[in-house]
Design an enzyme around this catalytic site. Structure first.
Site, mmCIF file in Angstrom:
data_model
loop_
_atom_site.group_PDB
_atom_site.id
_atom_site.type_symbol
_atom_site.label_atom_id
_atom_site.label_comp_id
_atom_site.label_asym_id
_atom_site.label_seq_id
_atom_site.Cartn_x
_atom_site.Cartn_y
_atom_site.Cartn_z
ATOM 1 N N HIS A 68 0.816 -1.221 0.000
ATOM 2 C CA HIS A 68 0.000 0.000 0.000
ATOM 3 C C HIS A 68 0.852 1.274 0.000
ATOM 4 O O HIS A 68 0.319 2.366 -0.193
ATOM 5 C CB HIS A 68 -1.044 -0.017 1.131
ATOM 6 C CG HIS A 68 -0.540 0.423 2.458
ATOM 7 N ND1 HIS A 68 -0.188 -0.454 3.456
ATOM 8 C CD2 HIS A 68 -0.339 1.654 2.977
ATOM 9 C CE1 HIS A 68 0.208 0.225 4.516
ATOM 10 N NE2 HIS A 68 0.128 1.500 4.246
ATOM 11 N N ASP A 118 0.040 -7.513 1.989
ATOM 12 C CA ASP A 118 0.562 -6.146 1.908
ATOM 13 C C ASP A 118 2.090 -6.131 1.956
ATOM 14 O O ASP A 118 2.696 -5.775 2.967
ATOM 15 C CB ASP A 118 -0.035 -5.332 3.071
ATOM 16 C CG ASP A 118 0.095 -3.842 2.864
ATOM 17 O OD1 ASP A 118 0.507 -3.429 1.773
ATOM 18 O OD2 ASP A 118 -0.235 -3.099 3.810
ATOM 19 N N SER A 208 3.944 2.632 8.316
ATOM 20 C CA SER A 208 3.691 1.588 7.328
ATOM 21 C C SER A 208 4.915 1.251 6.500
ATOM 22 O O SER A 208 5.714 2.132 6.175
ATOM 23 C CB SER A 208 2.607 2.026 6.347
ATOM 24 O OG SER A 208 1.366 1.760 6.884
HETATM 25 N N1 ARG Z 1 -1.533 2.205 7.319
HETATM 26 C C1 ARG Z 1 -0.627 2.937 8.124
HETATM 27 C C2 ARG Z 1 0.419 3.604 7.258
HETATM 28 O O1 ARG Z 1 0.188 3.712 6.069
HETATM 29 C C3 ARG Z 1 -0.103 2.103 9.255
HETATM 30 C C4 ARG Z 1 -1.067 2.111 10.338
HETATM 31 C C5 ARG Z 1 -0.709 1.210 11.445
HETATM 32 N N2 ARG Z 1 -1.727 1.358 12.438
HETATM 33 C C6 ARG Z 1 -1.746 0.805 13.626
HETATM 34 N N3 ARG Z 1 -2.686 1.110 14.448
HETATM 35 N N4 ARG Z 1 -0.833 -0.054 13.961
HETATM 36 O O2 ARG Z 1 1.396 4.167 7.710
#
Ligand code: ARG
Length: 259
Positions: A68, A118, A208
């Protein structure tokens, strides 16, 4: 943490009373600043010169990150030309060693909707000779294992990215328990693993793509979560042991010449 002028008595009272809540730096969420270059395999991923994600060096010319991180929110692939990585720093302000991306590989299994599978492998335009790489864990990590997560992500839900690299330790939560917590709010597939210290320690947006390291090996990739550091929702990570075949294959293709 508590800064006040002599006249601002009210601020003093508030700070002493609630400083533990609003005054705390909540890095990653509930972690602490990395002050030495202890994690040289950590890289930052940029798109159009904007910081977007973390990643890790798994070869001196290859970075592991989340799928992503290489596509926009509508599911369109990013132009590889506009992606770059910066290695060898612990502060967003430092350039470090910069490389462009030759190509990025994402599995067809990746589903932007559920964040299933992912994982992405990025091949760099040229090697980083000084690179130190992180070994990957081929086997699943036991529930309860305490794992290190590092990143420049938000330091609290709805917060901002952290200039200084942050680290925290989170225990692995069983997939069953994690699915129970998420209920109808998310599917925990076999390619995912969960970890967090409920209400205290978690990754957050901006983390992420970055590595989760258990017993000295990378076992997870920061993927998603409902909010950050919430009591009811653990952080969700791509389980490296489940996508190991894809990573190995992607790194092998790199050595094949297509004619
Ligand atoms: N999707 C997020 C990003 O793009 C990561 C989120 C992780 N969230 C969590 N509560 N551990 O950086």
């Amino acid at each position: 943490m508590c800064q006040f002028s002599r006249l601002l008595v009210l601020q003093l009272v508030l700070c002493l009373a609630f400083g533990h809540i609003y005054g705390h730096q909540m890095p990653i969420v509930g972690g602490s600043a990395v002050t030495e270059k202890k994690y040289p395999y950590f890289v930052r991923l940029y798109y159009e010169n904007k910081f977007i994600c973390g990643g890790s060096l798994v070869r001196n010319n290859a970075v592991l990150t989340a799928a992503h991180c290489v596509e926009d929110s509508s599911g369109e692939d990013f132009s590889v030309k506009a992606l770059s990585v910066h290695a060898g720093t612990i502060n967003l302000g430092d350039t470090g060693v910069e490389r462009e991306i030759k190509y990025a590989m994402v599995s067809k299994e990746y589903d932007a909707e559920t964040a299933n599978y992912d994982v992405a492998v990025l091949i760099l335009s040229s090697t980083i000779p000084s690179a130190s790489v992180i070994p990957l864990d081929r086997s699943a990590v036991a529930d309860g294992t305490s794992c290190l997560v590092i990143g420049h992500g938000h330091t609290e839900e709805g917060g901002v990215v952290s200039n200084q690299l942050q680290k925290t330790y989170v225990p692995v939560v069983s997939r069953e328990e994690c699915q129970r917590e998420y209920g109808d709010n998310g599917i925990i597939t076999q390619y995912m693993m969960c970890a967090s210290e409920p209400g205290k320690k978690d990754s957050c947006p901006g983390d992420s793509g970055g590595p989760m390291i258990c017993n000295g090996k990378q076992a997870g990739i920061v993927s998603w979560g409902e909010g950050c550091g919430r009591v009811e929702y653990p952080g969700v990570y791509t389980d490296i042991s489940k996508v190991y075949g894809f990573i190995e294959y992607a790194l092998m293709i790199e050595n094949i010449v297509f004619i």
